[in-house]
Design a protein around this motif. Structure first.
Motif, PDB file in Angstrom:
ATOM      1  N   LYS A  73       0.818  -1.213   0.000  1.00 40.00           N
ATOM      2  CA  LYS A  73       0.000   0.000   0.000  1.00 40.00           C
ATOM      3  C   LYS A  73       0.852   1.262   0.000  1.00 40.00           C
ATOM      4  O   LYS A  73       0.431   2.292   0.489  1.00 40.00           O
ATOM      5  CB  LYS A  73      -0.909   0.003   1.235  1.00 40.00           C
ATOM      6  N   VAL A  74       2.043   1.181  -0.564  1.00 41.70           N
ATOM      7  CA  VAL A  74       2.949   2.325  -0.573  1.00 41.70           C
ATOM      8  C   VAL A  74       2.383   3.414  -1.462  1.00 41.70           C
ATOM      9  O   VAL A  74       1.970   3.167  -2.586  1.00 41.70           O
ATOM     10  CB  VAL A  74       4.344   1.897  -1.063  1.00 41.70           C
ATOM     11  N   GLU A  75       2.341   4.616  -0.927  1.00 41.67           N
ATOM     12  CA  GLU A  75       1.864   5.781  -1.672  1.00 41.67           C
ATOM     13  C   GLU A  75       3.074   6.607  -2.092  1.00 41.67           C
ATOM     14  O   GLU A  75       4.025   6.759  -1.340  1.00 41.67           O
ATOM     15  CB  GLU A  75       0.949   6.630  -0.794  1.00 41.67           C
ATOM     16  N   PHE A  76       3.020   7.150  -3.281  1.00 41.56           N
ATOM     17  CA  PHE A  76       4.075   8.010  -3.784  1.00 41.56           C
ATOM     18  C   PHE A  76       3.518   9.408  -4.007  1.00 41.56           C
ATOM     19  O   PHE A  76       2.393   9.555  -4.506  1.00 41.56           O
ATOM     20  CB  PHE A  76       4.625   7.469  -5.109  1.00 41.56           C
ATOM     21  N   SER A  77       4.317  10.417  -3.672  1.00 36.20           N
ATOM     22  CA  SER A  77       3.899  11.796  -3.924  1.00 36.20           C
ATOM     23  C   SER A  77       4.021  12.083  -5.422  1.00 36.20           C
ATOM     24  O   SER A  77       4.676  11.346  -6.164  1.00 36.20           O
ATOM     25  CB  SER A  77       4.787  12.764  -3.137  1.00 36.20           C
ATOM     26  N   GLU A  78       3.408  13.159  -5.852  1.00 37.33           N
ATOM     27  CA  GLU A  78       3.504  13.544  -7.266  1.00 37.33           C
ATOM     28  C   GLU A  78       4.957  13.818  -7.659  1.00 37.33           C
ATOM     29  O   GLU A  78       5.389  13.473  -8.760  1.00 37.33           O
ATOM     30  CB  GLU A  78       2.629  14.764  -7.560  1.00 37.33           C
ATOM     31  N   ASP A  79       5.720  14.449  -6.754  1.00 40.77           N
ATOM     32  CA  ASP A  79       7.132  14.716  -7.032  1.00 40.77           C
ATOM     33  C   ASP A  79       7.906  13.414  -7.223  1.00 40.77           C
ATOM     34  O   ASP A  79       8.740  13.308  -8.120  1.00 40.77           O
ATOM     35  CB  ASP A  79       7.770  15.528  -5.904  1.00 40.77           C
ATOM     36  N   GLU A  80       7.626  12.417  -6.372  1.00 41.59           N
ATOM     37  CA  GLU A  80       8.301  11.130  -6.501  1.00 41.59           C
ATOM     38  C   GLU A  80       7.922  10.446  -7.810  1.00 41.59           C
ATOM     39  O   GLU A  80       8.782   9.901  -8.508  1.00 41.59           O
ATOM     40  CB  GLU A  80       7.948  10.214  -5.326  1.00 41.59           C
ATOM     41  N   LYS A  81       6.647  10.489  -8.164  1.00 41.91           N
ATOM     42  CA  LYS A  81       6.195   9.873  -9.414  1.00 41.91           C
ATOM     43  C   LYS A  81       6.883  10.514 -10.613  1.00 41.91           C
ATOM     44  O   LYS A  81       7.326   9.830 -11.536  1.00 41.91           O
ATOM     45  CB  LYS A  81       4.678  10.013  -9.553  1.00 41.91           C
ATOM     46  N   THR A  82       6.988  11.839 -10.590  1.00 36.32           N
ATOM     47  CA  THR A  82       7.648  12.558 -11.678  1.00 36.32           C
ATOM     48  C   THR A  82       9.121  12.176 -11.755  1.00 36.32           C
ATOM     49  O   THR A  82       9.653  11.913 -12.838  1.00 36.32           O
ATOM     50  CB  THR A  82       7.498  14.082 -11.481  1.00 36.32           C
ATOM     51  N   LEU A  83       9.771  12.125 -10.608  1.00 40.35           N
ATOM     52  CA  LEU A  83      11.192  11.777 -10.578  1.00 40.35           C
ATOM     53  C   LEU A  83      11.416  10.347 -11.056  1.00 40.35           C
ATOM     54  O   LEU A  83      12.337  10.085 -11.833  1.00 40.35           O
ATOM     55  CB  LEU A  83      11.756  11.963  -9.168  1.00 40.35           C
ATOM     56  N   ILE A  84      10.569   9.428 -10.634  1.00 39.05           N
ATOM     57  CA  ILE A  84      10.692   8.037 -11.083  1.00 39.05           C
ATOM     58  C   ILE A  84      10.561   7.969 -12.599  1.00 39.05           C
ATOM     59  O   ILE A  84      11.351   7.304 -13.271  1.00 39.05           O
ATOM     60  CB  ILE A  84       9.647   7.133 -10.391  1.00 39.05           C
ATOM     61  N   SER A  85       9.591   8.646 -13.144  1.00 40.80           N
ATOM     62  CA  SER A  85       9.377   8.642 -14.588  1.00 40.80           C
ATOM     63  C   SER A  85      10.580   9.222 -15.334  1.00 40.80           C
ATOM     64  O   SER A  85      11.054   8.644 -16.318  1.00 40.80           O
ATOM     65  CB  SER A  85       8.114   9.435 -14.922  1.00 40.80           C
ATOM     66  N   ARG A  86      11.079  10.336 -14.854  1.00 37.23           N
ATOM     67  CA  ARG A  86      12.232  10.971 -15.500  1.00 37.23           C
ATOM     68  C   ARG A  86      13.472  10.100 -15.404  1.00 37.23           C
ATOM     69  O   ARG A  86      14.224   9.952 -16.374  1.00 37.23           O
ATOM     70  CB  ARG A  86      12.492  12.341 -14.881  1.00 37.23           C
ATOM     71  N   MET A  87      13.692   9.512 -14.230  1.00 39.39           N
ATOM     72  CA  MET A  87      14.847   8.643 -14.048  1.00 39.39           C
ATOM     73  C   MET A  87      14.737   7.392 -14.910  1.00 39.39           C
ATOM     74  O   MET A  87      15.719   6.942 -15.488  1.00 39.39           O
ATOM     75  CB  MET A  87      15.008   8.250 -12.572  1.00 39.39           C
ATOM     76  N   TYR A  88      13.537   6.845 -15.019  1.00 37.75           N
ATOM     77  CA  TYR A  88      13.347   5.652 -15.841  1.00 37.75           C
ATOM     78  C   TYR A  88      13.703   5.948 -17.303  1.00 37.75           C
ATOM     79  O   TYR A  88      14.336   5.125 -17.970  1.00 37.75           O
ATOM     80  CB  TYR A  88      11.905   5.148 -15.744  1.00 37.75           C
ATOM     81  N   LYS A  89      13.338   7.129 -17.773  1.00 35.82           N
ATOM     82  CA  LYS A  89      13.681   7.509 -19.143  1.00 35.82           C
ATOM     83  C   LYS A  89      15.187   7.621 -19.333  1.00 35.82           C
ATOM     84  O   LYS A  89      15.719   7.349 -20.411  1.00 35.82           O
ATOM     85  CB  LYS A  89      13.010   8.828 -19.516  1.00 35.82           C
ATOM     86  N   LEU A  90      15.893   8.010 -18.272  1.00 34.40           N
ATOM     87  CA  LEU A  90      17.347   8.170 -18.350  1.00 34.40           C
ATOM     88  C   LEU A  90      18.106   6.860 -18.182  1.00 34.40           C
ATOM     89  O   LEU A  90      19.065   6.601 -18.906  1.00 34.40           O
ATOM     90  CB  LEU A  90      17.831   9.151 -17.275  1.00 34.40           C
ATOM     91  N   VAL A  91      17.708   6.034 -17.202  1.00 36.36           N
ATOM     92  CA  VAL A  91      18.512   4.861 -16.835  1.00 36.36           C
ATOM     93  C   VAL A  91      17.797   3.533 -17.017  1.00 36.36           C
ATOM     94  O   VAL A  91      18.376   2.478 -16.759  1.00 36.36           O
ATOM     95  CB  VAL A  91      19.041   4.976 -15.382  1.00 36.36           C
ATOM     96  N   GLY A  92      16.542   3.565 -17.430  1.00 36.16           N
ATOM     97  CA  GLY A  92      15.804   2.313 -17.607  1.00 36.16           C
ATOM     98  C   GLY A  92      15.413   1.698 -16.278  1.00 36.16           C
ATOM     99  O   GLY A  92      15.201   2.404 -15.301  1.00 36.16           O
ATOM    100  N   ASP A  93      15.362   0.374 -16.244  1.00 40.30           N
ATOM    101  CA  ASP A  93      14.867  -0.309 -15.053  1.00 40.30           C
ATOM    102  C   ASP A  93      15.961  -0.600 -14.022  1.00 40.30           C
ATOM    103  O   ASP A  93      15.974  -1.649 -13.384  1.00 40.30           O
ATOM    104  CB  ASP A  93      14.115  -1.581 -15.435  1.00 40.30           C
ATOM    105  N   ARG A  94      16.825   0.329 -13.828  1.00 42.08           N
ATOM    106  CA  ARG A  94      17.870   0.206 -12.801  1.00 42.08           C
ATOM    107  C   ARG A  94      17.301   0.758 -11.497  1.00 42.08           C
ATOM    108  O   ARG A  94      17.594   1.870 -11.079  1.00 42.08           O
ATOM    109  CB  ARG A  94      19.127   0.928 -13.248  1.00 42.08           C
ATOM    110  N   TRP A  95      16.436  -0.043 -10.878  1.00 37.28           N
ATOM    111  CA  TRP A  95      15.628   0.385  -9.728  1.00 37.28           C
ATOM    112  C   TRP A  95      16.466   0.865  -8.555  1.00 37.28           C
ATOM    113  O   TRP A  95      16.103   1.836  -7.888  1.00 37.28           O
ATOM    114  CB  TRP A  95      14.688  -0.734  -9.303  1.00 37.28           C
ATOM    115  N   SER A  96      17.593   0.219  -8.291  1.00 43.83           N
ATOM    116  CA  SER A  96      18.412   0.642  -7.155  1.00 43.83           C
ATOM    117  C   SER A  96      19.019   2.013  -7.399  1.00 43.83           C
ATOM    118  O   SER A  96      19.160   2.815  -6.471  1.00 43.83           O
ATOM    119  CB  SER A  96      19.501  -0.383  -6.845  1.00 43.83           C
ATOM    120  N   LEU A  97      19.349   2.308  -8.642  1.00 43.55           N
ATOM    121  CA  LEU A  97      19.878   3.625  -8.981  1.00 43.55           C
ATOM    122  C   LEU A  97      18.803   4.698  -8.788  1.00 43.55           C
ATOM    123  O   LEU A  97      19.058   5.771  -8.238  1.00 43.55           O
ATOM    124  CB  LEU A  97      20.384   3.634 -10.424  1.00 43.55           C
TER     125      LEU A  97
END
Length: 74
Positions: free
Chosen positions: A23-47
């Motif tokens: 049930k983890v909730e993410f803030s809008e800022d976190e969601k945006t950052l995750i999306s931007r980071m995913y575009k840069l580094v792909g599925d490197r979740w630990s990064l």
């Protein structure tokens, strides 16, 4: 100490952690950052998790797959 009661406490603690992780909730800022980071580094979740204090790679991967994998199936 009664071993059965300590086992039950341990099992209850595990359930609580499991429930909280699902049930983890993410803030809008976190969601945006995750999306931007995913575009840069792909599925490197630990990064990606290293850029978001208090978040684990597992939480981020679970968020991403639950949010975006269902869109890919449509």
């Amino acid at each position: 100490m009664d071993h059965s009661s300590s086992s039950q406490v341990s099992a209850n603690s595990t359930e609580q952690v499991s429930d909280r992780a699902s049930k983890v909730e993410f803030s809008e800022d976190e969601k945006t950052l995750i999306s931007r980071m995913y575009k840069l580094v792909g599925d490197r979740w630990s990064l990606i998790a290293g850029r978001i204090p208090g978040r684990t790679a597992y939480e981020i991967e679970k968020y991403w797959t639950s949010t975006y994998s269902s869109r890919n199936q449509e």
